[in-house]
Scaffold this motif. Structure first.
Motif, PDB file in Angstrom:
ATOM      1  N   ASN A 136     -24.867 -27.199 -18.419  1.00 51.27           N
ATOM      2  CA  ASN A 136     -23.663 -27.237 -17.105  1.00 51.27           C
ATOM      3  C   ASN A 136     -22.502 -27.507 -17.600  1.00 51.27           C
ATOM      4  O   ASN A 136     -22.352 -27.561 -19.089  1.00 51.27           O
ATOM      5  N   SER A 137     -21.435 -27.100 -17.111  1.00 57.15           N
ATOM      6  CA  SER A 137     -19.964 -27.589 -17.481  1.00 57.15           C
ATOM      7  C   SER A 137     -19.902 -28.905 -17.981  1.00 57.15           C
ATOM      8  O   SER A 137     -20.128 -29.652 -17.108  1.00 57.15           O
ATOM      9  N   ALA A 138     -19.315 -28.949 -19.115  1.00 55.82           N
ATOM     10  CA  ALA A 138     -19.109 -30.352 -19.436  1.00 55.82           C
ATOM     11  C   ALA A 138     -17.988 -31.095 -18.477  1.00 55.82           C
ATOM     12  O   ALA A 138     -18.055 -32.253 -18.054  1.00 55.82           O
ATOM     13  N   LEU A 139     -17.075 -30.355 -17.510  1.00 58.89           N
ATOM     14  CA  LEU A 139     -16.304 -31.058 -16.613  1.00 58.89           C
ATOM     15  C   LEU A 139     -17.041 -31.334 -15.553  1.00 58.89           C
ATOM     16  O   LEU A 139     -16.730 -32.442 -14.863  1.00 58.89           O
ATOM     17  N   ALA A 140     -18.341 -30.866 -15.265  1.00 58.97           N
ATOM     18  CA  ALA A 140     -19.049 -31.171 -14.069  1.00 58.97           C
ATOM     19  C   ALA A 140     -19.951 -32.719 -14.474  1.00 58.97           C
ATOM     20  O   ALA A 140     -19.627 -33.744 -13.831  1.00 58.97           O
ATOM     21  N   ALA A 141     -20.241 -32.754 -15.727  1.00 61.43           N
ATOM     22  CA  ALA A 141     -20.889 -33.955 -16.493  1.00 61.43           C
ATOM     23  C   ALA A 141     -19.800 -35.091 -16.496  1.00 61.43           C
ATOM     24  O   ALA A 141     -19.917 -36.347 -16.038  1.00 61.43           O
ATOM     25  N   GLU A 142     -18.533 -34.539 -16.650  1.00 52.98           N
ATOM     26  CA  GLU A 142     -17.596 -35.764 -16.908  1.00 52.98           C
ATOM     27  C   GLU A 142     -17.128 -36.265 -15.593  1.00 52.98           C
ATOM     28  O   GLU A 142     -16.635 -37.466 -15.237  1.00 52.98           O
ATOM     29  N   ALA A 143     -17.081 -35.421 -14.393  1.00 53.25           N
ATOM     30  CA  ALA A 143     -16.703 -35.750 -13.160  1.00 53.25           C
ATOM     31  C   ALA A 143     -17.814 -36.721 -12.551  1.00 53.25           C
ATOM     32  O   ALA A 143     -17.428 -37.724 -12.018  1.00 53.25           O
ATOM     33  N   TYR A 144     -19.044 -36.262 -12.627  1.00 48.50           N
ATOM     34  CA  TYR A 144     -20.211 -37.494 -12.347  1.00 48.50           C
ATOM     35  C   TYR A 144     -20.073 -38.658 -12.895  1.00 48.50           C
ATOM     36  O   TYR A 144     -20.007 -39.951 -12.196  1.00 48.50           O
ATOM     37  N   LEU A 145     -20.126 -38.647 -14.231  1.00 49.10           N
ATOM     38  CA  LEU A 145     -20.094 -39.939 -15.096  1.00 49.10           C
ATOM     39  C   LEU A 145     -18.678 -40.715 -14.697  1.00 49.10           C
ATOM     40  O   LEU A 145     -19.042 -42.020 -14.818  1.00 49.10           O
ATOM     41  N   GLY A 146     -17.354 -40.065 -14.554  1.00 50.29           N
ATOM     42  CA  GLY A 146     -16.456 -40.675 -14.238  1.00 50.29           C
ATOM     43  C   GLY A 146     -16.418 -41.586 -12.806  1.00 50.29           C
ATOM     44  O   GLY A 146     -16.237 -42.666 -12.722  1.00 50.29           O
ATOM     45  N   ARG A 147     -16.991 -40.785 -11.901  1.00 51.65           N
ATOM     46  CA  ARG A 147     -17.161 -41.498 -10.557  1.00 51.65           C
ATOM     47  C   ARG A 147     -18.050 -42.500 -10.724  1.00 51.65           C
ATOM     48  O   ARG A 147     -18.153 -43.568  -9.886  1.00 51.65           O
ATOM     49  N   ARG A 148     -19.078 -42.494 -11.508  1.00 53.38           N
ATOM     50  CA  ARG A 148     -20.098 -43.515 -11.722  1.00 53.38           C
ATOM     51  C   ARG A 148     -19.894 -44.752 -12.451  1.00 53.38           C
ATOM     52  O   ARG A 148     -20.640 -45.735 -12.610  1.00 53.38           O
ATOM     53  N   GLY A 149     -18.656 -44.834 -13.192  1.00 55.70           N
ATOM     54  CA  GLY A 149     -17.995 -45.651 -14.034  1.00 55.70           C
ATOM     55  C   GLY A 149     -18.915 -45.675 -15.282  1.00 55.70           C
ATOM     56  O   GLY A 149     -18.942 -46.638 -16.138  1.00 55.70           O
ATOM     57  N   LEU A 150     -19.359 -44.583 -15.562  1.00 60.31           N
ATOM     58  CA  LEU A 150     -20.533 -44.402 -17.058  1.00 60.31           C
ATOM     59  C   LEU A 150     -19.600 -43.448 -17.983  1.00 60.31           C
ATOM     60  O   LEU A 150     -20.309 -43.659 -19.019  1.00 60.31           O
ATOM     61  N   LEU A 151     -18.609 -42.728 -17.765  1.00 56.36           N
ATOM     62  CA  LEU A 151     -18.064 -42.124 -18.789  1.00 56.36           C
ATOM     63  C   LEU A 151     -17.606 -42.869 -19.907  1.00 56.36           C
ATOM     64  O   LEU A 151     -17.674 -42.159 -21.220  1.00 56.36           O
ATOM     65  N   ARG A 152     -17.251 -44.123 -19.803  1.00 58.94           N
ATOM     66  CA  ARG A 152     -16.670 -44.666 -21.033  1.00 58.94           C
ATOM     67  C   ARG A 152     -17.578 -45.000 -22.129  1.00 58.94           C
ATOM     68  O   ARG A 152     -17.454 -45.295 -23.152  1.00 58.94           O
ATOM     69  N   TYR A 153     -19.031 -44.961 -21.687  1.00 60.83           N
ATOM     70  CA  TYR A 153     -20.042 -45.115 -22.598  1.00 60.83           C
ATOM     71  C   TYR A 153     -20.381 -44.158 -23.319  1.00 60.83           C
ATOM     72  O   TYR A 153     -21.162 -44.143 -24.484  1.00 60.83           O
ATOM     73  N   PHE A 154     -19.777 -42.870 -23.217  1.00 58.57           N
ATOM     74  CA  PHE A 154     -20.326 -41.613 -23.831  1.00 58.57           C
ATOM     75  C   PHE A 154     -19.127 -41.179 -24.999  1.00 58.57           C
ATOM     76  O   PHE A 154     -18.094 -41.169 -24.361  1.00 58.57           O
ATOM     77  N   THR A 155     -19.403 -41.001 -26.039  1.00 61.47           N
ATOM     78  CA  THR A 155     -18.582 -40.735 -27.104  1.00 61.47           C
ATOM     79  C   THR A 155     -17.816 -39.347 -26.858  1.00 61.47           C
ATOM     80  O   THR A 155     -16.833 -38.734 -26.792  1.00 61.47           O
ATOM     81  N   THR A 156     -19.000 -38.316 -26.355  1.00 58.12           N
ATOM     82  CA  THR A 156     -18.735 -37.089 -26.453  1.00 58.12           C
ATOM     83  C   THR A 156     -19.388 -36.386 -25.136  1.00 58.12           C
ATOM     84  O   THR A 156     -20.707 -36.794 -25.102  1.00 58.12           O
ATOM     85  N   VAL A 157     -18.819 -35.437 -24.280  1.00 56.72           N
ATOM     86  CA  VAL A 157     -19.689 -34.853 -23.366  1.00 56.72           C
ATOM     87  C   VAL A 157     -19.598 -33.206 -23.710  1.00 56.72           C
ATOM     88  O   VAL A 157     -18.564 -32.683 -23.851  1.00 56.72           O
ATOM     89  N   GLN A 158     -20.431 -32.651 -24.082  1.00 57.17           N
ATOM     90  CA  GLN A 158     -20.718 -31.329 -24.517  1.00 57.17           C
ATOM     91  C   GLN A 158     -21.406 -30.373 -23.767  1.00 57.17           C
ATOM     92  O   GLN A 158     -22.554 -30.552 -23.086  1.00 57.17           O
ATOM     93  N   GLY A 159     -20.893 -29.553 -23.116  1.00 62.33           N
ATOM     94  CA  GLY A 159     -21.462 -28.357 -22.223  1.00 62.33           C
ATOM     95  C   GLY A 159     -21.332 -26.897 -22.513  1.00 62.33           C
ATOM     96  O   GLY A 159     -21.418 -26.660 -23.608  1.00 62.33           O
ATOM     97  N   ARG A 160     -21.755 -26.059 -21.543  1.00 60.00           N
ATOM     98  CA  ARG A 160     -21.745 -24.875 -21.895  1.00 60.00           C
ATOM     99  C   ARG A 160     -20.570 -24.427 -22.601  1.00 60.00           C
ATOM    100  O   ARG A 160     -19.402 -24.630 -21.936  1.00 60.00           O
ATOM    101  N   ARG A 161     -20.775 -23.240 -23.596  1.00 58.24           N
ATOM    102  CA  ARG A 161     -19.428 -23.188 -24.396  1.00 58.24           C
ATOM    103  C   ARG A 161     -19.188 -21.806 -23.471  1.00 58.24           C
ATOM    104  O   ARG A 161     -19.717 -20.583 -23.107  1.00 58.24           O
ATOM    105  N   PRO A 162     -17.709 -21.871 -22.990  1.00 64.80           N
ATOM    106  CA  PRO A 162     -17.390 -20.790 -22.198  1.00 64.80           C
ATOM    107  C   PRO A 162     -17.094 -19.417 -22.996  1.00 64.80           C
ATOM    108  O   PRO A 162     -16.868 -19.319 -24.215  1.00 64.80           O
ATOM    109  N   GLY A 163     -17.578 -18.476 -22.218  1.00 69.92           N
ATOM    110  CA  GLY A 163     -17.401 -17.015 -22.873  1.00 69.92           C
ATOM    111  C   GLY A 163     -18.845 -16.580 -23.528  1.00 69.92           C
ATOM    112  O   GLY A 163     -19.051 -15.482 -24.025  1.00 69.92           O
TER     113      GLY A 163
END
Length: 246
Positions: A136-163
């Motif tokens: 999935n898009s990294a932006l989607a994962a970041e949106a979910y984790l951010g709303r759940r207060g979990l994003l700060r626990y992840f060093t990196t979120v890697q998603g589908r490479r555009p193109g």
């Protein structure tokens, strides 16, 4: 190889010794498109393909599949340079749909993977670096984790490479990108995933794998793909005793 279901002692030991843990997103962290809700996005993509005059790149199965990624792959693999503009439009549609879905499921407890918050907190207390590796898009994962207060626990979120949808799992690209950011090799890395493509990507990256099978269909798919161990819940991992502390 027979799959071992709910081998919590072995999985707990594996996680206790992990140098990092790589989570797939859709499934192991939440249900991004519950109850087939990705189908309208896939239908919209097919309409875009047809309107562009490129309907010939989709076979019969791809015209019925509810997964938008299936359409992306088909256009990428068969479209050639002439369909790069269309591919960009399709990717934007998919990314917008994934972000919208992530924000929606973040607000509904029933679509959160049970005990995943507790497992993430526990790994973080043990100072285990965490990453998301998703098609999935990294932006989607970041949106979910951010709303759940979990994003700060992840060093990196890697998603589908555009193109380049061809680099989605089972290609190991997304795992290798995460490991580069973490400045770690595959030794001691553990991935948690829920599909056969996750199993293959982990194997190709040289990363140990734990399957998350929330139902019989997922368990069968992981078993067929060669997963050595599958857990059906994170509960005992989040709550049981671990080696070397909390």
């Amino acid at each position: 190889m027979a799959v071992t279901i709910d081998a919590f002692t072995d999985v707990r030991r594996l996680l206790a010794g992990a140098r990092c843990v790589l989570f797939d997103f859709d499934g192991p962290i939440c249900r991004l498109f519950p109850e087939g809700s990705s189908a309208p996005i896939a239908d919209r993509l097919r309409k875009e393909v047809d309107a562009f005059g490129a309907g010939h790149v989709l076979d019969e199965a791809e015209r019925a599949d509810k997964d938008p990624h299936v359409v992306l792959r088909a256009v990428h693999e068969r479209g050639g340079p002439g369909l790069r503009g269309l591919l960009s439009v399709l990717e934007a549609r998919v990314t917008a749909g994934e972000i919208s879905a992530a924000e929606r499921v973040a607000a509904h407890e029933e679509w959160h993977t049970p005990y995943v918050d507790a497992l993430i907190h526990r790994l973080a207390r043990r100072h285990v670096p965490l990453a998301v590796v998703t098609n999935n898009s990294a932006l989607a994962a970041e949106a979910y984790l951010g709303r759940r207060g979990l994003l700060r626990y992840f060093t990196t979120v890697q998603g589908r490479r555009p193109g380049d949808p061809g680099l989605m799992k089972p290609h190991p690209d997304v795992l290798l990108r995460a490991l580069r950011v973490l400045r770690l090799g595959p030794e001691g890395a553990v991935m948690i995933g829920d599909t056969g493509t996750d199993v293959e990507a982990a194997a190709r990256a040289g990363v140990a794998f734990v399957g998350y099978g929330r139902d019989e269909r997922k368990i069968r798919g992981l078993s067929r793909a060669g997963a050595g161990a599958v857990v059906t819940t994170y509960g005992p991992l989040a709550e049981g005793e671990w080696e070397g502390g909390p």
